[in-house]
Write a protein that holds these residues in place. Sequence first.
Motif, PDB file in Angstrom:
ATOM      1  N   TRP A  71     -19.627  35.619  52.312  1.00  0.00           N
ATOM      2  CA  TRP A  71     -20.270  36.797  51.725  1.00  0.00           C
ATOM      3  C   TRP A  71     -20.623  37.832  52.789  1.00  0.00           C
ATOM      4  CZ3 TRP A  71     -25.300  38.314  52.920  1.00  0.00           C
ATOM      5  CH2 TRP A  71     -26.068  37.368  53.624  1.00  0.00           C
ATOM      6  N   VAL A  72     -20.975  37.364  53.989  1.00  0.00           N
ATOM      7  CA  VAL A  72     -21.310  38.298  55.068  1.00  0.00           C
ATOM      8  C   VAL A  72     -20.066  39.067  55.506  1.00  0.00           C
ATOM      9  CG1 VAL A  72     -22.361  38.553  57.340  1.00  0.00           C
ATOM     10  CG2 VAL A  72     -23.091  36.688  55.845  1.00  0.00           C
ATOM     11  N   TYR A  73     -18.966  38.324  55.661  1.00  0.00           N
ATOM     12  CA  TYR A  73     -17.704  38.976  56.019  1.00  0.00           C
ATOM     13  C   TYR A  73     -17.324  40.028  54.982  1.00  0.00           C
ATOM     14  CZ  TYR A  73     -16.385  35.942  59.933  1.00  0.00           C
ATOM     15  OH  TYR A  73     -16.320  35.314  61.154  1.00  0.00           O
ATOM     16  N   LEU A  74     -17.403  39.663  53.714  1.00  0.00           N
ATOM     17  CA  LEU A  74     -16.964  40.581  52.662  1.00  0.00           C
ATOM     18  C   LEU A  74     -17.840  41.831  52.603  1.00  0.00           C
ATOM     19  CD1 LEU A  74     -15.115  38.237  51.905  1.00  0.00           C
ATOM     20  CD2 LEU A  74     -15.708  38.602  49.514  1.00  0.00           C
ATOM     21  N   GLY A  96     -14.830  37.758  65.081  1.00  0.00           N
ATOM     22  CA  GLY A  96     -13.493  37.189  64.996  1.00  0.00           C
ATOM     23  C   GLY A  96     -12.472  38.177  64.483  1.00  0.00           C
ATOM     24  N   GLY A  97     -12.943  39.296  63.928  1.00  0.00           N
ATOM     25  CA  GLY A  97     -12.042  40.371  63.520  1.00  0.00           C
ATOM     26  C   GLY A  97     -11.181  40.049  62.327  1.00  0.00           C
ATOM     27  N   HIS A  98     -11.785  39.575  61.231  1.00  0.00           N
ATOM     28  CA  HIS A  98     -11.005  39.331  60.017  1.00  0.00           C
ATOM     29  C   HIS A  98     -10.535  40.651  59.394  1.00  0.00           C
ATOM     30  CE1 HIS A  98     -12.984  35.142  59.085  1.00  0.00           C
ATOM     31  NE2 HIS A  98     -12.569  35.252  60.336  1.00  0.00           N
ATOM     32  N   LEU A  99     -11.459  41.559  59.128  1.00  0.00           N
ATOM     33  CA  LEU A  99     -11.210  42.910  58.590  1.00  0.00           C
ATOM     34  C   LEU A  99     -10.581  42.916  57.205  1.00  0.00           C
ATOM     35  CD1 LEU A  99      -9.681  44.687  61.745  1.00  0.00           C
ATOM     36  CD2 LEU A  99     -12.032  43.939  61.335  1.00  0.00           C
ATOM     37  N   ASN A 100     -10.500  41.777  56.556  1.00  0.00           N
ATOM     38  CA  ASN A 100      -9.724  41.659  55.321  1.00  0.00           C
ATOM     39  C   ASN A 100     -10.254  40.491  54.500  1.00  0.00           C
ATOM     40  OD1 ASN A 100      -7.755  41.224  53.337  1.00  0.00           O
ATOM     41  ND2 ASN A 100      -6.042  41.565  54.726  1.00  0.00           N
ATOM     42  N   PRO A 101     -10.764  40.725  53.295  1.00  0.00           N
ATOM     43  CA  PRO A 101     -11.250  39.626  52.468  1.00  0.00           C
ATOM     44  C   PRO A 101     -10.193  38.564  52.182  1.00  0.00           C
ATOM     45  CG  PRO A 101     -12.025  41.707  51.580  1.00  0.00           C
ATOM     46  CD  PRO A 101     -11.039  42.045  52.674  1.00  0.00           C
ATOM     47  N   ALA A 102      -8.911  38.952  52.126  1.00  0.00           N
ATOM     48  CA  ALA A 102      -7.851  37.973  51.883  1.00  0.00           C
ATOM     49  C   ALA A 102      -7.731  37.003  53.044  1.00  0.00           C
ATOM     50  CB  ALA A 102      -6.516  38.687  51.644  1.00  0.00           C
ATOM     51  N   VAL A 103      -7.883  37.499  54.265  1.00  0.00           N
ATOM     52  CA  VAL A 103      -7.867  36.632  55.443  1.00  0.00           C
ATOM     53  C   VAL A 103      -9.086  35.719  55.442  1.00  0.00           C
ATOM     54  CG1 VAL A 103      -8.020  36.588  57.970  1.00  0.00           C
ATOM     55  CG2 VAL A 103      -6.503  38.236  56.832  1.00  0.00           C
ATOM     56  N   THR A 104     -10.250  36.285  55.166  1.00  0.00           N
ATOM     57  CA  THR A 104     -11.479  35.487  55.105  1.00  0.00           C
ATOM     58  C   THR A 104     -11.364  34.402  54.042  1.00  0.00           C
ATOM     59  OG1 THR A 104     -12.795  37.387  55.827  1.00  0.00           O
ATOM     60  CG2 THR A 104     -13.964  35.603  54.731  1.00  0.00           C
ATOM     61  N   LEU A 105     -10.834  34.753  52.883  1.00  0.00           N
ATOM     62  CA  LEU A 105     -10.676  33.781  51.802  1.00  0.00           C
ATOM     63  C   LEU A 105      -9.683  32.695  52.184  1.00  0.00           C
ATOM     64  CD1 LEU A 105     -11.305  32.916  48.899  1.00  0.00           C
ATOM     65  CD2 LEU A 105      -9.503  34.473  48.121  1.00  0.00           C
ATOM     66  N   GLY A 106      -8.562  33.080  52.790  1.00  0.00           N
ATOM     67  CA  GLY A 106      -7.571  32.086  53.208  1.00  0.00           C
ATOM     68  C   GLY A 106      -8.146  31.090  54.192  1.00  0.00           C
ATOM     69  N   ILE A 107      -8.936  31.584  55.144  1.00  0.00           N
ATOM     70  CA  ILE A 107      -9.567  30.692  56.126  1.00  0.00           C
ATOM     71  C   ILE A 107     -10.556  29.762  55.441  1.00  0.00           C
ATOM     72  CG2 ILE A 107     -11.134  30.623  58.110  1.00  0.00           C
ATOM     73  CD1 ILE A 107      -9.812  33.267  59.033  1.00  0.00           C
ATOM     74  N   ALA A 108     -11.335  30.286  54.489  1.00  0.00           N
ATOM     75  CA  ALA A 108     -12.318  29.469  53.789  1.00  0.00           C
ATOM     76  C   ALA A 108     -11.643  28.395  52.944  1.00  0.00           C
ATOM     77  CB  ALA A 108     -13.204  30.352  52.912  1.00  0.00           C
ATOM     78  N   VAL A 109     -10.549  28.750  52.262  1.00  0.00           N
ATOM     79  CA  VAL A 109      -9.815  27.762  51.457  1.00  0.00           C
ATOM     80  C   VAL A 109      -9.266  26.656  52.356  1.00  0.00           C
ATOM     81  CG1 VAL A 109      -7.749  27.410  50.044  1.00  0.00           C
ATOM     82  CG2 VAL A 109      -9.265  29.345  49.575  1.00  0.00           C
ATOM     83  N   ASP A 110      -8.781  27.023  53.521  1.00  0.00           N
ATOM     84  CA  ASP A 110      -8.218  26.032  54.440  1.00  0.00           C
ATOM     85  C   ASP A 110      -9.296  25.132  55.043  1.00  0.00           C
ATOM     86  OD1 ASP A 110      -6.465  24.711  56.319  1.00  0.00           O
ATOM     87  OD2 ASP A 110      -7.219  26.114  57.829  1.00  0.00           O
ATOM     88  N   THR A 111     -10.390  25.738  55.511  1.00  0.00           N
ATOM     89  CA  THR A 111     -11.400  24.976  56.247  1.00  0.00           C
ATOM     90  C   THR A 111     -12.499  24.392  55.362  1.00  0.00           C
ATOM     91  OG1 THR A 111     -12.757  26.947  56.633  1.00  0.00           O
ATOM     92  CG2 THR A 111     -11.024  26.431  58.263  1.00  0.00           C
ATOM     93  N   GLY A 112     -12.696  24.960  54.175  1.00  0.00           N
ATOM     94  CA  GLY A 112     -13.798  24.540  53.313  1.00  0.00           C
ATOM     95  C   GLY A 112     -15.140  25.101  53.723  1.00  0.00           C
ATOM     96  N   TRP A 162     -17.590  27.979  53.489  1.00  0.00           N
ATOM     97  CA  TRP A 162     -17.821  29.138  52.639  1.00  0.00           C
ATOM     98  C   TRP A 162     -19.135  29.856  52.929  1.00  0.00           C
ATOM     99  CZ3 TRP A 162     -14.200  30.810  49.150  1.00  0.00           C
ATOM    100  CH2 TRP A 162     -13.122  29.932  48.901  1.00  0.00           C
ATOM    101  N   GLY A 163     -19.944  29.297  53.824  1.00  0.00           N
ATOM    102  CA  GLY A 163     -21.308  29.787  54.002  1.00  0.00           C
ATOM    103  C   GLY A 163     -21.412  31.240  54.440  1.00  0.00           C
ATOM    104  N   LYS A 164     -20.462  31.718  55.242  1.00  0.00           N
ATOM    105  CA  LYS A 164     -20.538  33.072  55.783  1.00  0.00           C
ATOM    106  C   LYS A 164     -19.546  34.035  55.127  1.00  0.00           C
ATOM    107  CE  LYS A 164     -22.279  31.576  60.299  1.00  0.00           C
ATOM    108  NZ  LYS A 164     -23.620  32.176  60.167  1.00  0.00           N
TER     109      LYS A 164
END
Length: 255
Positions: A85-88, A63-79, A81-83
């Motif tokens: 750590w892999v992204y980070l 999906g091309g996040h490339l950024n922990p802030a983007v990954t975190l924002g998506i996780a906060v929005d969607t709930g 969290w399972g993946k």
Amino acid sequence: MSNGDIFVGEIIGTAILILFGAGVCAAVTLRHSKARASGWVVIAFGWGFGVLAGAYTAAPLSGGHLNPAVTLGIAVDTGEWGKVWVYLLGQFAGAMLGAVLCYLTYFAQFQANVRRTGTTDGTEGTDATDDGPVPTLGVFSTIPEIRNPVANLVTEIIATVGLVLPVLAFGLTEGLGESGTLVLIVSLLVVGIGLSLGGPTGYAINPARDLGPRIVHTFLPIPNKGTSDWGYAWIPVAGPLIGGALAGLVYNLAF
């Protein structure tokens, strides 16, 4: 997407991002670079093209996040969290790899980062601004123009909200993803953030982009490289993470 695909995709995509981004900083900063002193606009577009190349490359795998802030924002929005750590893990590993690739690309320029006493023919150099070594941390990580921890942190939070909230909202725009132009729009957004909000701190807006290369800078054998400035290092990590979480919360509540 499997954990393996996400990990590999984020490593490759983030490495490309940092190769382009640190590369343009090296091009503008280092002596004996043909692009030396070409300015802030060049840096902003170089980072934007890094996002473009990295995210398009990683998109089919992660999906091309490339950024922990983007990954975190998506996780906060969607709930979901399972993946996270892999992204980070992929993002931080990719950022370090990209920094090493930048170093190898500009190896000769880094090795030439010494005090010059004369030119190769034995005559004295005439450019007084070229006499001393160039501090190299700015190639790899951000440095605030005015060192004020509170102001620097607030700048990074605001700039990251300015990235992550639009990225989340772009998902509501019908056709962007299907047309393949979503990554292009995000890349232009990053250019805009650099031009408009990058002046105070150098716009990390990405913890991996700053911390990974800063670690690499600490260990690279660059002559006269200067400090890695670990006293400041928490700000370009904490600020974007706070900004990403705030953006995810605002998006979840407002949209």
